[in-house]
Design a protein around this motif. Structure first.
Motif, PDB file in Angstrom:
ATOM      1  N   VAL A 141       0.848  -1.196   0.000  1.00 16.71           N
ATOM      2  CA  VAL A 141       0.000   0.000   0.000  1.00 16.71           C
ATOM      3  C   VAL A 141       0.885   1.248   0.000  1.00 16.71           C
ATOM      4  O   VAL A 141       0.678   2.156  -0.801  1.00 16.71           O
ATOM      5  CB  VAL A 141      -0.940   0.002   1.227  1.00 16.71           C
ATOM      6  N   GLU A 142       1.847   1.260   0.898  1.00 16.88           N
ATOM      7  CA  GLU A 142       2.765   2.396   1.019  1.00 16.88           C
ATOM      8  C   GLU A 142       4.120   1.869   1.448  1.00 16.88           C
ATOM      9  O   GLU A 142       4.183   0.874   2.169  1.00 16.88           O
ATOM     10  CB  GLU A 142       2.339   3.333   2.156  1.00 16.88           C
ATOM     11  N   GLY A 143       5.166   2.567   1.086  1.00 16.45           N
ATOM     12  CA  GLY A 143       6.492   2.289   1.604  1.00 16.45           C
ATOM     13  C   GLY A 143       7.282   1.309   0.765  1.00 16.45           C
ATOM     14  O   GLY A 143       6.798   0.777  -0.239  1.00 16.45           O
ATOM     15  N   ARG A 144       8.507   1.110   1.191  1.00 22.53           N
ATOM     16  CA  ARG A 144       9.433   0.232   0.477  1.00 22.53           C
ATOM     17  C   ARG A 144      10.059  -0.745   1.440  1.00 22.53           C
ATOM     18  O   ARG A 144      10.161  -0.471   2.632  1.00 22.53           O
ATOM     19  CB  ARG A 144      10.577   1.075  -0.135  1.00 22.53           C
ATOM     20  N   GLY A 145      10.502  -1.853   0.886  1.00 17.77           N
ATOM     21  CA  GLY A 145      11.161  -2.850   1.723  1.00 17.77           C
ATOM     22  C   GLY A 145      11.469  -4.083   0.921  1.00 17.77           C
ATOM     23  O   GLY A 145      11.701  -4.009  -0.297  1.00 17.77           O
ATOM     24  N   GLU A 146      11.456  -5.224   1.601  1.00 21.89           N
ATOM     25  CA  GLU A 146      11.800  -6.481   0.939  1.00 21.89           C
ATOM     26  C   GLU A 146      11.033  -7.610   1.610  1.00 21.89           C
ATOM     27  O   GLU A 146      10.785  -7.573   2.813  1.00 21.89           O
ATOM     28  CB  GLU A 146      13.313  -6.729   1.078  1.00 21.89           C
ATOM     29  N   MET A 147      10.679  -8.596   0.793  1.00 22.90           N
ATOM     30  CA  MET A 147      10.089  -9.822   1.337  1.00 22.90           C
ATOM     31  C   MET A 147      11.018 -10.957   0.950  1.00 22.90           C
ATOM     32  O   MET A 147      11.433 -11.052  -0.213  1.00 22.90           O
ATOM     33  CB  MET A 147       8.712 -10.042   0.739  1.00 22.90           C
ATOM     34  N   ARG A 148      11.357 -11.800   1.911  1.00 19.90           N
ATOM     35  CA  ARG A 148      12.216 -12.965   1.636  1.00 19.90           C
ATOM     36  C   ARG A 148      11.380 -14.218   1.810  1.00 19.90           C
ATOM     37  O   ARG A 148      10.752 -14.418   2.858  1.00 19.90           O
ATOM     38  CB  ARG A 148      13.415 -12.988   2.579  1.00 19.90           C
ATOM     39  N   VAL A 149      11.371 -15.023   0.752  1.00 18.30           N
ATOM     40  CA  VAL A 149      10.612 -16.286   0.761  1.00 18.30           C
ATOM     41  C   VAL A 149      11.591 -17.354   0.293  1.00 18.30           C
ATOM     42  O   VAL A 149      12.012 -17.338  -0.866  1.00 18.30           O
ATOM     43  CB  VAL A 149       9.411 -16.241  -0.206  1.00 18.30           C
ATOM     44  N   GLY A 150      11.972 -18.276   1.182  1.00 22.43           N
ATOM     45  CA  GLY A 150      13.004 -19.249   0.832  1.00 22.43           C
ATOM     46  C   GLY A 150      14.258 -18.501   0.416  1.00 22.43           C
ATOM     47  O   GLY A 150      14.718 -17.588   1.111  1.00 22.43           O
ATOM     48  N   GLN A 196      14.402 -16.675  -2.240  1.00 18.82           N
ATOM     49  CA  GLN A 196      14.044 -15.519  -3.070  1.00 18.82           C
ATOM     50  C   GLN A 196      13.966 -14.234  -2.260  1.00 18.82           C
ATOM     51  O   GLN A 196      13.558 -14.234  -1.102  1.00 18.82           O
ATOM     52  CB  GLN A 196      12.711 -15.779  -3.774  1.00 18.82           C
ATOM     53  N   ARG A 197      14.351 -13.145  -2.906  1.00 21.04           N
ATOM     54  CA  ARG A 197      14.260 -11.817  -2.295  1.00 21.04           C
ATOM     55  C   ARG A 197      13.445 -10.941  -3.245  1.00 21.04           C
ATOM     56  O   ARG A 197      13.851 -10.735  -4.381  1.00 21.04           O
ATOM     57  CB  ARG A 197      15.652 -11.201  -2.191  1.00 21.04           C
TER      58      ARG A 197
END
Ligand code: 1HN
Length: 358
Positions: A299-308, A310-311
């Motif tokens: 919705v807003e903002g920045r970042g990262e999601m790590r799944v296994g 994967q980044r």
């Protein structure tokens, strides 16, 4: 041990002699003529120890897909398309129109002056507004004008149409339980005789009546859905930020809130669980997994999601799908707000939802 009863165990199966195996295969072949099959050759894959992922984890970067969504207007009108949507199809489920084993997702575009004609179906739909202003959806006799970040419900078998009285393109994420309803073979649809279904209540009625911490005395509803059908982001955002002043977030989930049916405190919809969360700038979550496959939108903002291994970099309006039972972590570069939906509510009702922290 009797070899014939122990073949669900792979090592015992391997131990069966060539002659025994040939006799079994001949038996399976004869049984097949009667449409019979041995369970013991299939039991382990039918009932694995833990869920095996269906589909893959994937991110659709909004910057990459937005040009295609906008270009769709050059090819077809909303009226001709009925719904002008680019489906977000899981790369591991090609041709299925599915984003997960049980759910559908798409990005819908409506241009000023257009109407997406009224119809109803047994599938439930949710909208999460991505960009633009001035478009409305009319659901079961009430119109609501949508703003970015609003969460809007279209309950099963309610007439709904969309229109756009503003300027500029308007895009939202559609989430539907199409595969789930299809699994039960319970899909029905009906077109409304007119493009626009009749409006029977003024705009804002549902929010005032049911979504203001008040309820009409004696009110009962037969619906399985929340009577509030637009949860405006302005209110949601204020609540999320208030949480950050009052205490620490859940280490695995951040400041995670669910959209609620004010009548009974349950989830807002019967098949799709909807949540929104805030992670403060610089924070990260610990690993979490659950048996529901989930779709996230920034919705807003920045970042990262790590799944296994994967980044996935996260920027506003990116969509990520995480198959069930895959652990993920979230990392917020700045204040990061994520909406998500999954079939968790259905799994909970049926008694098999599971989650694991760590
Ligand atoms: C539908 O009715 C909508 O009402 C969006 O906006 C997407 C996908 C499949 C079937 C019906 C809508 C849909 C849909």
């Amino acid at each position: 041990m009797n070899a014939a009863t122990s073949t669900a165990n792979p090592t015992a199966a391997a131990a069966a002699s060539g002659a025994v195996q040939r006799e079994r295969e001949a038996f399976y072949g004869r049984a097949d003529t009667q449409h019979l099959a041995p369970l013991w050759t299939r039991l382990r894959s039918l009932v694995p120890e833990a869920p095996t992922p269906v589909g893959v984890a994937h991110r659709w970067a909004y910057a990459d897909v937005r040009p295609y969504v906008l270009e769709s207007a050059a090819h077809i009108s909303a009226r001709e398309a009925e719904r002008r949507v680019m489906i977000l199809e899981n790369p591991g489920l090609k041709g299925s129109s599915q984003i997960t084993n049980s759910l559908y997702a798409g990005l819908q575009l409506i241009m000023p002056g257009e109407v997406a004609p009224a119809h109803r179906h047994t599938q439930s739909a949710l909208r999460f507004i991505v960009e633009g202003s001035g478009a409305y959806t009319a659901v079961d006799g009430e119109k609501t004008t949508m703003q970015p970040g609003d969460f809007v419900i279209t309950p099963s078998w309610t007439f709904h149409h969309h229109g756009h009285e503003g300027s500029g393109p308007m895009v939202w994420l559609d989430g539907l339980d199409i595969p789930l309803v299809g699994f039960f073979n319970a899909t029905f649809r009906e077109d409304h005789p007119r493009d626009e279904a009749e409006l029977t209540r003024p705009e804002g009625d549902a929010l005032a009546r049911y979504g203001s911490g008040l309820l009409p005395v004696g009110y009962r509803s037969a619906s399985l859905n929340s009577p509030v059908f637009n949860y405006p982001y302005a209110r949601t955002r204020e609540a999320l930020h208030a949480l950050t002043r009052a205490g620490a977030p859940d280490p695995h989930l951040g400041h995670l809130m669910r959209y609620v049916n004010p009548l009974d405190g349950g989830w807002a919809m019967p098949t799709m669980a909807t949540t929104i969360r805030l992670l403060s700038a610089g924070s990260a979550t610990l690993p979490y997994r659950s048996s529901d496959s989930a779709i996230f939108i920034v919705v807003e903002g920045r970042g990262e999601m790590r799944v296994g291994e994967q980044r996935f970099a996260l920027t506003p309006h990116d969509v990520v799908v995480v198959p069930g039972w895959m652990a993920y972590t979230l990392h917020a570069a700045d204040d990061l707000v994520l909406f998500s939906y999954s079939d968790r509510v259905a799994q909970e009702k049926l008694g098999f939802f599971r989650e694991q922290r760590g």
